[in-house]
Design a protein around this motif. Structure first.
Motif, PDB file in Angstrom:
ATOM      1  N   ARG A 278       0.779  -1.245  -0.084  1.00 18.17           N
ATOM      2  CA  ARG A 278      -0.026  -0.176   0.055  1.00 18.17           C
ATOM      3  C   ARG A 278       0.806   1.257   0.150  1.00 18.17           C
ATOM      4  NH1 ARG A 278      -4.588   2.359   2.540  1.00 18.17           N
ATOM      5  NH2 ARG A 278      -4.483   4.475   2.154  1.00 18.17           N
ATOM      6  N   PHE A 279       1.828   1.258   0.759  1.00 22.02           N
ATOM      7  CA  PHE A 279       2.775   2.255   0.840  1.00 22.02           C
ATOM      8  C   PHE A 279       3.475   2.604  -0.555  1.00 22.02           C
ATOM      9  CE2 PHE A 279       7.455   3.981   1.519  1.00 22.02           C
ATOM     10  CZ  PHE A 279       7.110   4.980   2.065  1.00 22.02           C
ATOM     11  N   GLN A 280       3.835   1.604  -1.195  1.00 27.16           N
ATOM     12  CA  GLN A 280       4.534   1.631  -2.446  1.00 27.16           C
ATOM     13  C   GLN A 280       3.641   2.309  -3.743  1.00 27.16           C
ATOM     14  OE1 GLN A 280       8.309   1.279  -1.064  1.00 27.16           O
ATOM     15  NE2 GLN A 280       7.663   2.053  -2.937  1.00 27.16           N
ATOM     16  N   HIS A 281       2.420   1.935  -3.386  1.00 25.18           N
ATOM     17  CA  HIS A 281       1.303   2.577  -4.197  1.00 25.18           C
ATOM     18  C   HIS A 281       1.222   3.913  -3.875  1.00 25.18           C
ATOM     19  CE1 HIS A 281      -2.776   4.053  -4.923  1.00 25.18           C
ATOM     20  NE2 HIS A 281      -2.658   3.376  -6.228  1.00 25.18           N
ATOM     21  N   ASP A 282       1.130   4.267  -2.700  1.00 23.48           N
ATOM     22  CA  ASP A 282       0.820   5.711  -2.296  1.00 23.48           C
ATOM     23  C   ASP A 282       2.157   6.626  -2.553  1.00 23.48           C
ATOM     24  OD1 ASP A 282      -1.472   5.030  -1.147  1.00 23.48           O
ATOM     25  OD2 ASP A 282      -0.764   4.924   0.799  1.00 23.48           O
ATOM     26  N   VAL A 283       3.156   6.049  -2.653  1.00 24.80           N
ATOM     27  CA  VAL A 283       4.443   7.043  -3.123  1.00 24.80           C
ATOM     28  C   VAL A 283       4.385   7.151  -4.652  1.00 24.80           C
ATOM     29  CG1 VAL A 283       5.578   6.409  -0.942  1.00 24.80           C
ATOM     30  CG2 VAL A 283       6.040   5.204  -3.117  1.00 24.80           C
ATOM     31  N   GLY A 284       3.551   6.384  -5.438  1.00 29.72           N
ATOM     32  CA  GLY A 284       3.661   6.481  -6.714  1.00 29.72           C
ATOM     33  C   GLY A 284       2.859   7.448  -7.427  1.00 29.72           C
ATOM     34  N   PRO A 285       2.660   7.755  -8.658  1.00 26.96           N
ATOM     35  CA  PRO A 285       1.836   8.722  -9.374  1.00 26.96           C
ATOM     36  C   PRO A 285       0.693   8.865  -8.930  1.00 26.96           C
ATOM     37  CG  PRO A 285       3.110   7.535 -11.063  1.00 26.96           C
ATOM     38  CD  PRO A 285       3.309   6.754  -9.680  1.00 26.96           C
ATOM     39  N   GLU A 286      -0.274   7.779  -8.552  1.00 29.36           N
ATOM     40  CA  GLU A 286      -1.771   7.860  -8.163  1.00 29.36           C
ATOM     41  C   GLU A 286      -1.705   7.990  -6.708  1.00 29.36           C
ATOM     42  OE1 GLU A 286      -4.049   8.103 -10.535  1.00 29.36           O
ATOM     43  OE2 GLU A 286      -2.372   8.456 -11.747  1.00 29.36           O
TER      44      GLU A 286
END
Length: 347
Positions: A278-286
């Motif tokens: 979840r963290f890696q998604h949150d630091v991404g473009p979206e």
């Protein structure tokens, strides 16, 4: 909407005074946390940032319940940076006292005080100060109306249903050049229209999902200002972040703090456990986290600013147990490397 150029954007920092851990893994005292926040404000001023905001909370994860006192201490040790809240929970406070405290801070700081008013996403202040949560909306709307009149710095005659009326009330001290005020908005159309109706800057608290989903609220704000016959006012963004030399270092340093804070609040609100995925998604473009190297964070900020036509971006640099030394390095990189990169990208 006008294009945002390199001279149209201010970069700032926000903190809630998160109580951190020391090198031995022990909880830092509230007193040391508050002193650390003042040091963080001093560094933010030294590296040329525009704003330093301190949140108001009344729970054990956060050390700061009286932001104005901390900001006054920072004012005595800084020269240029604007100082304000992120946010002041107006619903459970008295508008007269809020005005008086910030007008006093404005004098101490020689005109550098700002106030960001909000309803608050945490509710501990309501029972603590004797307010009924059933009045959550009505309290904020009525108190914002009174505060708007106090900002004129003329005698106020006012009547509502939540507090005693005022008749020709003259409130002191007067500021030298007025007090800059914003309304913090989490993403409801009613809050956006309210900010426009009373003539406040719009501070968007974007803590989840892509910034682009807030564009309809920006458009609504501009339309509402026009309909109320007001000039266009500034738009700001508040989002969490952390900066280190590389993306991987920033992710590794920040994750434990985000996990700790999300799981603590999540247990109260029914959220699923936080995960590295979840963290890696949150630091991404979206995602809404601005965590990475100076280049990565600068690119994401520039994209957000262009997308929303924002005039200010405030990074909430403290999250959970992230240590003071890592926050200080993040502040240094934000001012010395991210800030010029953002201006270059916008140019």
């Amino acid at each position: 909407m006008a294009t945002i150029g390199p001279d149209d954007i201010d970069l700032g920092l926000d903190t809630f005074g998160d109580v951190t851990l020391d090198a031995a893994g022990e909880r830092v005292s509230d007193a040391d946390t508050i002193r650390n926040v003042v040091d963080q404000a001093v560094l933010a001023d030294q590296v040329g940032l525009s704003f330093f905001g301190v949140g108001e909370h009344h729970r054990h994860e956060f050390a700061i319940s009286s932001p104005e006192i901390v900001l006054a201490a920072a004012a005595a040790r800084t020269d240029s940076i604007h100082l304000g809240t992120a946010v002041t929970v107006l619903s459970s406070d008295d508008p007269v006292r809020v005005y008086e405290r910030f007008a006093t801070l404005d004098a101490v700081s020689r005109g550098r005080a700002e106030v960001i008013l909000g309803r608050g996403s945490f509710i501990e202040s309501f029972p603590l100060f004797g307010y009924d949560l059933r009045d959550y909306e009505a309290l904020f709307d009525e108190k914002l109306d009174l505060f708007s009149q106090l900002l004129t710095e003329r005698p106020v005659t006012w009547q509502g249903s939540m507090r005693a009326p005022l008749t020709d009330a003259n409130v002191f001290p007067k500021t030298e050049n007025g007090l800059k005020a914003w309304v913090g908005v989490g993403g409801t159309p009613e809050s956006v229209v309210r900010a426009a109706r009373y003539g406040y800057g719009l501070m968007l608290a974007i803590i989840g999902g892509p910034a682009a989903r807030f564009r309809p609220y920006v458009d609504l704000y501009h339309r509402s200002l026009d309909s109320f016959g007001r000039d266009q006012l500034p738009i700001g963004v508040h989002s969490p972040g952390h900066i280190a030399a590389t993306d991987q270092q920033a992710w590794d340093e920040a994750y434990a703090g985000f996990e700790s804070m999300n799981n603590t609040i999540g247990r109260e609100r029914g959220w699923p456990p936080y995960s590295r995925m979840r963290f890696q998604h949150d630091v991404g473009p979206e995602g809404a986290l601005y965590v990475g190297s100076p280049e990565t964070v600068a690119r994401k900020i520039a994209t957000t600013v262009r997308t929303l036509g924002a005039n200010r971006f405030d990074m909430k640099f403290s999250t959970g147990t992230l240590s003071h030394d890592k926050m200080m390095r993040s502040i240094e990189l934000f001012g010395t490397e991210v800030q010029p990169l953002v201006r270059d990208l916008l140019g």
